[in-house]
Design a protein around this motif. Structure first.
Motif, PDB file in Angstrom:
ATOM      1  N   GLY A 155      -3.018  -9.232  39.072  1.00  0.00           N
ATOM      2  CA  GLY A 155      -4.282  -9.551  39.708  1.00  0.00           C
ATOM      3  C   GLY A 155      -4.467  -9.027  41.114  1.00  0.00           C
ATOM      4  N   PHE A 156      -3.606  -8.104  41.550  1.00  0.00           N
ATOM      5  CA  PHE A 156      -3.723  -7.519  42.880  1.00  0.00           C
ATOM      6  C   PHE A 156      -3.477  -6.010  42.805  1.00  0.00           C
ATOM      7  N   ILE A 157      -4.127  -5.293  43.707  1.00  0.00           N
ATOM      8  CA  ILE A 157      -3.744  -3.913  43.954  1.00  0.00           C
ATOM      9  C   ILE A 157      -2.752  -3.934  45.113  1.00  0.00           C
ATOM     10  N   GLU A 158      -1.552  -3.421  44.869  1.00  0.00           N
ATOM     11  CA  GLU A 158      -0.509  -3.420  45.888  1.00  0.00           C
ATOM     12  C   GLU A 158      -0.227  -1.981  46.311  1.00  0.00           C
ATOM     13  N   VAL A 159      -0.376  -1.722  47.597  1.00  0.00           N
ATOM     14  CA  VAL A 159      -0.145  -0.390  48.147  1.00  0.00           C
ATOM     15  C   VAL A 159       1.170  -0.406  48.915  1.00  0.00           C
ATOM     16  N   SER A 160       2.072   0.503  48.556  1.00  0.00           N
ATOM     17  CA  SER A 160       3.401   0.524  49.169  1.00  0.00           C
ATOM     18  C   SER A 160       3.742   1.918  49.660  1.00  0.00           C
ATOM     19  N   PRO A 161       4.503   1.998  50.753  1.00  0.00           N
ATOM     20  CA  PRO A 161       4.937   3.306  51.261  1.00  0.00           C
ATOM     21  C   PRO A 161       6.205   3.773  50.583  1.00  0.00           C
ATOM     22  N   THR A 162       6.530   5.031  50.761  1.00  0.00           N
ATOM     23  CA  THR A 162       7.820   5.555  50.314  1.00  0.00           C
ATOM     24  C   THR A 162       8.938   4.791  50.997  1.00  0.00           C
ATOM     25  N   GLY A 163      10.011   4.515  50.262  1.00  0.00           N
ATOM     26  CA  GLY A 163      11.114   3.730  50.798  1.00  0.00           C
ATOM     27  C   GLY A 163      11.895   4.462  51.877  1.00  0.00           C
ATOM     28  N   ARG A 164      12.713   3.701  52.583  1.00  0.00           N
ATOM     29  CA  ARG A 164      13.545   4.257  53.639  1.00  0.00           C
ATOM     30  C   ARG A 164      14.691   5.066  53.053  1.00  0.00           C
ATOM     31  N   TYR A 165      15.492   5.670  53.921  1.00  0.00           N
ATOM     32  CA  TYR A 165      16.545   6.595  53.497  1.00  0.00           C
ATOM     33  C   TYR A 165      17.505   5.951  52.492  1.00  0.00           C
ATOM     34  N   SER A 166      18.014   4.758  52.808  1.00  0.00           N
ATOM     35  CA  SER A 166      19.000   4.126  51.930  1.00  0.00           C
ATOM     36  C   SER A 166      18.412   3.836  50.556  1.00  0.00           C
ATOM     37  N   HIS A 167      17.148   3.474  50.520  1.00  0.00           N
ATOM     38  CA  HIS A 167      16.438   3.211  49.267  1.00  0.00           C
ATOM     39  C   HIS A 167      16.389   4.486  48.429  1.00  0.00           C
ATOM     40  N   SER A 168      16.017   5.595  49.041  1.00  0.00           N
ATOM     41  CA  SER A 168      15.903   6.863  48.331  1.00  0.00           C
ATOM     42  C   SER A 168      17.263   7.364  47.852  1.00  0.00           C
ATOM     43  N   LYS A 169      18.316   7.162  48.649  1.00  0.00           N
ATOM     44  CA  LYS A 169      19.639   7.604  48.248  1.00  0.00           C
ATOM     45  C   LYS A 169      20.140   6.840  47.025  1.00  0.00           C
ATOM     46  N   THR A 170      19.869   5.545  46.975  1.00  0.00           N
ATOM     47  CA  THR A 170      20.275   4.759  45.808  1.00  0.00           C
ATOM     48  C   THR A 170      19.552   5.236  44.558  1.00  0.00           C
ATOM     49  N   ILE A 171      18.259   5.495  44.687  1.00  0.00           N
ATOM     50  CA  ILE A 171      17.493   6.023  43.555  1.00  0.00           C
ATOM     51  C   ILE A 171      18.077   7.350  43.097  1.00  0.00           C
ATOM     52  N   TYR A 172      18.404   8.225  44.041  1.00  0.00           N
ATOM     53  CA  TYR A 172      18.965   9.536  43.709  1.00  0.00           C
ATOM     54  C   TYR A 172      20.289   9.385  42.964  1.00  0.00           C
ATOM     55  N   ARG A 173      21.166   8.510  43.457  1.00  0.00           N
ATOM     56  CA  ARG A 173      22.468   8.334  42.805  1.00  0.00           C
ATOM     57  C   ARG A 173      22.312   7.781  41.392  1.00  0.00           C
TER      58      ARG A 173
END
Length: 215
Positions: A44-62
């Protein structure tokens, strides 16, 4: 558009309407966001989020690299990112999702994403902040179950010293997952079903247990 601080999602409450879902759907399709942001429709909401920080992106990459290695070059499935997954006028943009390599048959009529019915597994790496944590731990848990996505994996730096949760057996009508395995960072956990059955989430993906985590 209201500026959004990094890692702090913005939620837009739905307008009063006889068909709130349609209002949100049309509003989402009309949105033009700055580079580095994405919008989802969750409960029931539109949620707008930014790209994650470095540690977030590294975990996704791994995680994605390890999953791709597990699948190998002959698998009809592939790990993907940065795609709108649509279900019943809801939109999700998971950190990683597992779907057929050849996915053109699942492109939605509007061309804005894929039908979530083709997705076998989704992964979310939890971001700091109470609202971001509630989104991945609670709201998206219910939303992915409603969409019938078979496996939902949550990597959560902010639960104790870090935890991995693997959810399976969705019940769309009840918006719950019937089976849950939750382990601390440093302990291996294996995906129990689907194309990624046997894939083990290890400390090499999550990083080691943390003494403290800044919110």
């Amino acid at each position: 558009m209201t500026a959004v601080a990094p890692e702090a999602p913005m939620s837009t409450a739905p307008a009063a309407s006889d068909d709130v879902a349609d209002v949100l759907w049309q509003a989402w399709k009309a949105m033009e966001l700055p580079e580095g942001f994405h919008a989802e429709i969750v409960e029931g909401f539109i949620e707008v989020s930014p790209t994650g920080r470095y540690s977030h992106s590294k975990t996704i990459y791994r995680f994605r690299r390890a999953l791709e290695g597990f699948l190998g070059g002959d698998s009809p499935y592939a790990a993907h990112q940065d795609m709108n997954l649509q279900h019943d006028q809801k939109v999700f943009v998971p950190d990683i999702y597992l779907a057929p390599e050849e996915d053109t048959a699942y492109v939605t009529e509007d061309g804005l994403g894929l039908d979530a019915s083709c997705v076998e597994l989704v992964v979310e790496v939890v971001s700091p902040g109470h609202d971001a944590q509630q989104r991945d731990r609670v709201r998206k848990r219910r939303a992915y179950a409603r969409a019938g996505i078979p496996v939902y994996v949550i990597l959560d730096d902010y639960d104790g010293h870090g935890t991995v949760t693997v959810l399976t057996q969705p019940s769309p009508g009840e918006a719950v997952y019937a089976a849950e395995t939750r382990v601390p960072y440093g302990k291996d956990v294996t995906v129990p079903e689907g194309p990624a059955e046997g894939f083990t989430i290890t400390e090499e993906i999550t990083g080691p247990p943390q003494r403290t985590r800044a919110e």
